[in-house]
Design a protein around this motif. Sequence first.
Motif, short mmCIF file in Angstrom:
data_model
loop_
_atom_site.label_atom_id
_atom_site.label_comp_id
_atom_site.label_asym_id
_atom_site.label_seq_id
_atom_site.Cartn_x
_atom_site.Cartn_y
_atom_site.Cartn_z
N SER A 24 30.20 41.73 40.93
CA SER A 24 30.19 41.72 43.33
C SER A 24 32.04 40.67 43.12
CB SER A 24 29.42 40.38 43.38
OG SER A 24 29.87 39.13 42.44
N THR A 25 32.44 40.64 44.48
CA THR A 25 34.14 39.52 44.33
C THR A 25 34.00 38.72 43.40
OG1 THR A 25 34.50 40.74 46.12
CG2 THR A 25 35.86 38.59 45.72
N TRP A 58 39.25 39.51 41.13
CA TRP A 58 38.79 40.63 40.97
C TRP A 58 37.72 41.24 42.59
CZ3 TRP A 58 36.60 37.78 37.22
CH2 TRP A 58 35.23 37.25 37.72
N THR A 59 37.53 42.70 42.87
CA THR A 59 36.26 43.13 44.00
C THR A 59 35.62 43.46 42.67
OG1 THR A 59 37.93 44.39 44.15
CG2 THR A 59 38.31 42.89 45.39
N ALA A 60 34.55 43.53 43.27
CA ALA A 60 32.86 44.56 43.11
C ALA A 60 33.68 46.05 42.87
CB ALA A 60 32.00 44.43 44.02
N GLY A 61 33.88 46.15 41.18
CA GLY A 61 33.19 47.63 40.52
C GLY A 61 34.66 47.11 40.21
N ALA A 62 35.15 47.01 40.06
CA ALA A 62 37.15 46.59 39.32
C ALA A 62 36.87 45.98 38.18
CB ALA A 62 37.82 46.54 40.01
N THR A 63 38.18 46.39 37.48
CA THR A 63 38.60 46.32 35.86
C THR A 63 40.30 46.02 36.16
OG1 THR A 63 36.88 47.96 35.31
CG2 THR A 63 38.81 47.06 33.48
N VAL A 64 40.24 44.45 35.68
CA VAL A 64 41.42 43.87 35.18
C VAL A 64 41.79 42.81 34.82
CG1 VAL A 64 42.71 42.30 37.45
CG2 VAL A 64 40.75 43.90 38.22
N PRO A 65 43.19 43.11 34.54
CA PRO A 65 43.12 42.66 33.55
C PRO A 65 44.35 41.41 33.89
CG PRO A 65 44.59 44.12 33.71
CD PRO A 65 44.14 44.78 34.68
N ASN A 66 44.92 40.35 33.43
CA ASN A 66 46.03 39.55 33.79
C ASN A 66 45.58 38.70 32.35
OD1 ASN A 66 47.46 38.11 35.52
ND2 ASN A 66 46.22 36.48 36.06
#
Length: 101
Positions: A24-25, A58-66
Motif C-alpha cells: 500500500s502507499t 512510496w506507492t503500492a508495489g514500488a521499491t524505493v531507496p533513500n
Amino acid sequence: MTLSPLAPDISAVVLNTTVTDTTSTGHLSDAPDPNTLQQYLQNAASPPWQPSSSSLNWTAGATVPNLVQTAGGPDGIVDFWNAADGPSDLIVDMFGYYQND
C-alpha cells in the motif's frame, strides 16, 4: 541475537533505507531511540515517540531507496516506523557515521 551499541563518540549515522514488497502507499519515519540497550534487556524501556515527518515515501508495489542521516539514541539505537496500511520489507545499509572530536 546480541545487539552492539555504537561507540560513545559516534554522534550520527548515514543509512541507505530501501522499502520493497510494498502492499500500500505509505511512508517511513526514523528517529533516535530514547532507551538504552540495558533498558530493553530488563524490559524497562519506554515506548519511543513516532516523528511526524517522513524520510521515505512510496506507492503500492514500488521499491524505493533513500539516504537517511540520523542520530542514535543513548546506545546508538535507531527506530523505524512503517506508516502504511499494509506491510512492506525494509532494508537498511549503514554507509558511514559522524564522529565527535
